[in-house]
Motif scaffolding. Sequence first.
Motif, short mmCIF file in Angstrom:
data_model
loop_
_atom_site.label_atom_id
_atom_site.label_comp_id
_atom_site.label_asym_id
_atom_site.label_seq_id
_atom_site.Cartn_x
_atom_site.Cartn_y
_atom_site.Cartn_z
N MET A 62 49.19 50.45 58.61
CA MET A 62 49.09 49.39 57.47
C MET A 62 49.28 49.99 56.30
SD MET A 62 45.57 47.48 56.38
CE MET A 62 44.48 48.86 57.02
N PRO A 63 50.14 49.66 55.65
CA PRO A 63 50.68 50.47 54.33
C PRO A 63 49.95 49.94 53.03
CG PRO A 63 52.41 49.01 55.04
CD PRO A 63 51.39 48.78 56.14
N ARG A 64 49.43 48.69 53.30
CA ARG A 64 48.84 48.27 52.13
C ARG A 64 47.76 47.21 52.32
NH1 ARG A 64 52.98 45.30 48.25
NH2 ARG A 64 53.09 43.85 50.06
N SER A 65 46.31 47.05 51.41
CA SER A 65 45.80 46.09 51.42
C SER A 65 45.25 45.65 50.08
CB SER A 65 44.27 46.68 52.29
OG SER A 65 43.93 47.30 51.52
N ARG A 66 44.87 44.37 50.12
CA ARG A 66 44.58 43.89 48.83
C ARG A 66 43.32 43.06 49.17
NH1 ARG A 66 49.64 43.59 49.05
NH2 ARG A 66 49.93 41.78 49.98
N THR A 67 42.24 43.39 47.88
CA THR A 67 40.87 42.76 48.39
C THR A 67 40.60 41.98 47.07
OG1 THR A 67 40.63 44.75 49.67
CG2 THR A 67 38.62 43.21 48.97
N TRP A 68 39.91 40.80 47.44
CA TRP A 68 39.27 40.19 46.04
C TRP A 68 37.93 39.93 46.50
CZ3 TRP A 68 44.03 39.16 48.36
CH2 TRP A 68 45.35 39.30 47.50
N PRO A 69 36.83 40.90 46.16
CA PRO A 69 35.53 40.50 46.17
C PRO A 69 34.90 39.74 45.07
CG PRO A 69 35.96 42.82 45.34
CD PRO A 69 37.11 42.01 45.35
N GLY A 70 33.96 38.80 45.43
CA GLY A 70 33.14 38.35 44.30
C GLY A 70 32.67 39.35 43.14
N LEU A 71 32.59 39.03 42.12
CA LEU A 71 32.11 39.79 40.90
C LEU A 71 31.09 40.98 41.35
CD1 LEU A 71 32.43 37.54 37.75
CD2 LEU A 71 33.86 39.46 38.47
N SER A 72 29.84 40.32 41.82
CA SER A 72 28.69 40.94 42.16
C SER A 72 28.75 41.86 43.10
CB SER A 72 27.61 40.28 41.97
OG SER A 72 27.68 39.34 43.09
N ARG A 73 29.69 41.81 44.10
CA ARG A 73 29.77 42.52 45.27
C ARG A 73 30.83 43.31 45.75
NH1 ARG A 73 27.25 38.91 49.76
NH2 ARG A 73 26.75 40.55 50.69
N TRP A 74 31.49 43.74 44.53
CA TRP A 74 32.88 44.52 44.84
C TRP A 74 32.61 45.88 45.29
CZ3 TRP A 74 33.74 49.22 42.54
CH2 TRP A 74 33.01 49.73 41.55
N GLU A 75 31.15 46.59 44.95
CA GLU A 75 30.89 47.95 45.43
C GLU A 75 30.82 47.97 46.89
OE1 GLU A 75 27.72 48.79 42.70
OE2 GLU A 75 28.89 50.34 41.72
N GLU A 76 29.94 46.91 47.45
CA GLU A 76 29.85 46.75 48.84
C GLU A 76 31.16 46.49 49.64
OE1 GLU A 76 26.49 44.21 49.89
OE2 GLU A 76 26.69 43.44 47.75
N ALA A 77 32.10 45.67 49.06
CA ALA A 77 33.62 45.40 49.65
C ALA A 77 34.28 46.71 49.74
CB ALA A 77 34.31 44.66 48.73
N ALA A 78 34.20 47.53 48.64
CA ALA A 78 35.07 48.77 48.59
C ALA A 78 34.30 50.07 49.41
CB ALA A 78 34.80 49.06 47.14
N ARG A 79 33.02 49.82 49.53
CA ARG A 79 32.42 50.78 50.67
C ARG A 79 32.80 50.22 51.91
NH1 ARG A 79 27.45 49.45 49.98
NH2 ARG A 79 27.35 50.57 48.13
N ALA A 80 32.89 49.17 52.35
CA ALA A 80 33.13 48.52 53.59
C ALA A 80 34.51 48.91 53.97
CB ALA A 80 32.92 47.06 53.87
N HIS A 81 35.47 48.59 52.99
CA HIS A 81 36.88 48.90 53.20
C HIS A 81 37.20 50.41 53.41
CE1 HIS A 81 41.28 49.62 51.93
NE2 HIS A 81 41.31 48.36 52.10
N GLY A 82 36.40 51.14 52.62
CA GLY A 82 36.76 52.62 52.89
C GLY A 82 36.12 53.03 54.20
#
Length: 62
Positions: free
Chosen positions: A1-21
């Motif tokens: 997978m060369p690329r991903s784009r993620t759109w988290p809700g404003l208040s939960r971007w840190e959770e989304a970034a952690r899960a993605h990592g």
Amino acid sequence: MPRSRTWPGLSRWEEAARAHGERFTAIRPACTFVEVSRFIDPAWFVEIEIDGITPRGTEGTR
């Protein structure tokens, strides 16, 4: 997978970034996070778009 784009809700971007990592740590795709104010459905937490490349001749196989 060369690329991903993620759109988290404003208040939960840190959770989304952690899960993605955690999920993609071995693959390490180029990654873009885009802030959105809300989704159409309030139950949604995040939207992810992923582009992938398959080796030639393997299309449609698993």
